[in-house]
Design an enzyme around this catalytic site. Sequence first.
Site, PDB file in Angstrom:
ATOM      1  N   HIS A 173       1.485   4.847  -2.426  1.00  2.64           N
ATOM      2  CA  HIS A 173       1.159   5.717  -3.568  1.00  2.64           C
ATOM      3  C   HIS A 173       2.456   6.360  -4.033  1.00  2.64           C
ATOM      4  O   HIS A 173       3.087   7.087  -3.255  1.00  2.64           O
ATOM      5  CB  HIS A 173       0.169   6.803  -3.142  1.00  2.64           C
ATOM      6  CG  HIS A 173      -1.103   6.243  -2.582  1.00  2.64           C
ATOM      7  ND1 HIS A 173      -2.253   6.115  -3.344  1.00  2.64           N
ATOM      8  CD2 HIS A 173      -1.413   5.757  -1.351  1.00  2.64           C
ATOM      9  CE1 HIS A 173      -3.214   5.588  -2.582  1.00  2.64           C
ATOM     10  NE2 HIS A 173      -2.729   5.358  -1.370  1.00  2.64           N
TER      11      HIS A 173
ATOM     12  N   GLU B 285     -11.196   3.696   5.555  1.00  2.00           N
ATOM     13  CA  GLU B 285     -10.160   4.602   6.075  1.00  2.00           C
ATOM     14  C   GLU B 285     -10.867   5.715   6.862  1.00  2.00           C
ATOM     15  O   GLU B 285     -10.592   5.927   8.039  1.00  2.00           O
ATOM     16  CB  GLU B 285      -9.335   5.189   4.916  1.00  2.00           C
ATOM     17  CG  GLU B 285      -8.253   6.168   5.383  1.00  2.00           C
ATOM     18  CD  GLU B 285      -7.491   6.810   4.204  1.00  2.00           C
ATOM     19  OE1 GLU B 285      -7.982   6.756   3.059  1.00  2.00           O
ATOM     20  OE2 GLU B 285      -6.414   7.382   4.459  1.00  2.00           O
TER      21      GLU B 285
ATOM     22  N   HIS C   9       0.867  -1.190   0.000  1.00  4.09           N
ATOM     23  CA  HIS C   9       0.000   0.000   0.000  1.00  4.09           C
ATOM     24  C   HIS C   9       0.895   1.228   0.000  1.00  4.09           C
ATOM     25  O   HIS C   9       1.316   1.707   1.047  1.00  4.09           O
ATOM     26  CB  HIS C   9      -0.928  -0.046   1.226  1.00  4.09           C
ATOM     27  CG  HIS C   9      -1.945   1.061   1.260  1.00  4.09           C
ATOM     28  ND1 HIS C   9      -3.137   0.964   1.945  1.00  4.09           N
ATOM     29  CD2 HIS C   9      -1.951   2.298   0.704  1.00  4.09           C
ATOM     30  CE1 HIS C   9      -3.837   2.076   1.796  1.00  4.09           C
ATOM     31  NE2 HIS C   9      -3.125   2.912   1.061  1.00  4.09           N
TER      32      HIS C   9
HETATM   33  N1  HPA Z   1      -6.298   7.639   1.040  1.00  5.30           N
HETATM   34  C1  HPA Z   1      -7.007   7.882  -0.051  1.00  5.30           C
HETATM   35  N2  HPA Z   1      -6.464   8.319  -1.171  1.00  5.30           N
HETATM   36  C2  HPA Z   1      -5.154   8.505  -1.221  1.00  5.30           C
HETATM   37  C3  HPA Z   1      -4.372   8.273  -0.124  1.00  5.30           C
HETATM   38  C4  HPA Z   1      -4.972   7.821   1.068  1.00  5.30           C
HETATM   39  O1  HPA Z   1      -4.340   7.592   2.126  1.00  5.30           O
HETATM   40  N3  HPA Z   1      -3.102   8.555  -0.498  1.00  5.30           N
HETATM   41  C5  HPA Z   1      -3.125   8.939  -1.780  1.00  5.30           C
HETATM   42  N4  HPA Z   1      -4.374   8.923  -2.220  1.00  5.30           N
HETATM   43 ZN    ZN Z   2      -3.625   4.789   0.388  1.00 10.47          ZN
END
Ligand code: HPA
Ligand code: ZN
Length: 343
Positions: free
Chosen positions: A18, A199, A16
């Site tokens: 980005h 989240e 996980h």
């Molecule tokens: N959550 C949602 N979208 C995202 C995140 C995240 O932590 N990081 C980059 N895009």
């Molecule tokens: Zn993420």
Amino acid sequence: MNIDALIDAIPKAELHLHIEGTLEPEMMLALAARNGVELPYKDVAEVRLAYEFDCLQDFLDLYYNGMSVLIEERDFYDLTYAYLEKVHEQGVTHTEIFFDPQGHTCRGVSFETVLGGISTALETAEKEMGITSKLIMCFLRHLPEDEAFDSLHCACKHKSLVHGVGLDSSEKGYPPGLFSRVFAEARKQGFIPVAHAGEEGPAEYVEQALDDLQVQRVDHGNRAFENPALIKRMVNERTPMTMCPLSNLRLKGVASLELHPLKKALQAGLVVTVNSDDPSYFGGYVAENYKAIQQALNLQAGDIITLAKNSFSAAFIDDKHKQAAHDAIDKVVSEVKSKLKSK
Ligand code: HPA
Ligand code: ZN
């Protein structure tokens, strides 16, 4: 056993991450100068000062702004290569990387520019450092599903480079069900589906990700614990959760790391993993995430070994690769143990 030494040495997969969230302030400023992009910061200290977030959206506003310095293929190459060098030092041997093409195509940067830079860096790092990888293209959930289809059509021309599809960006008010059609088409085209869920959004979004999008992993998943039946289901179905402790702390998903649900996830028997999400913004790469959550939850060596093994069990690699990684973990664990005994 010295637990930090174990965390550093144990082979780990990161699932996980980005890639745009690995943009360090120094590189942000250097690329801004190289590409003639104006930023609202005059130096590294000012960039870091801006990294105070109350929620996911606060972070996303800065994250999309930071991306504006990424323009040429070599920018994406440099960004990706720097991440791989960093995590190579931390014992990462496999990584599955998210990228956000819509964050770039909306600024006139082509899909091929983005993918070309990232994938060339991945290829180089595999040759030079032995790190294996997969790429997962995310759809931005605050944009309409039609626009996600545009990205999917681009990815279909590069199936050898893009392994999966994901769903990220602002969660609240954008349930996974809004993207059922594009995920159905992506699955039909052979892409593996994952999605951010739980989240900030409720447990119901996690259920939608499982039912409507048929995801093979849930990214974050924290709020699934509000529904014990859902946790039972994820344990039974062995659906992994890719958790990101420092991200949750910095975006105030948890009030403190001591309250993070990772230990509950381990105790429930979930295939839970530790990851960094956007390390440049949240104050730590994967090893720092392991160390912080180990301390906060008083995790034992056995828990660290489980987490590292889970990271390969949950990866999109074949069984032979998984077994080899588990064997490598066992070997490192016994080496660390005997080194400590001889001291
Ligand atoms: N959550 C949602 N979208 C995202 C995140 C995240 O932590 N990081 C980059 N895009
Ligand atoms: Zn993420």
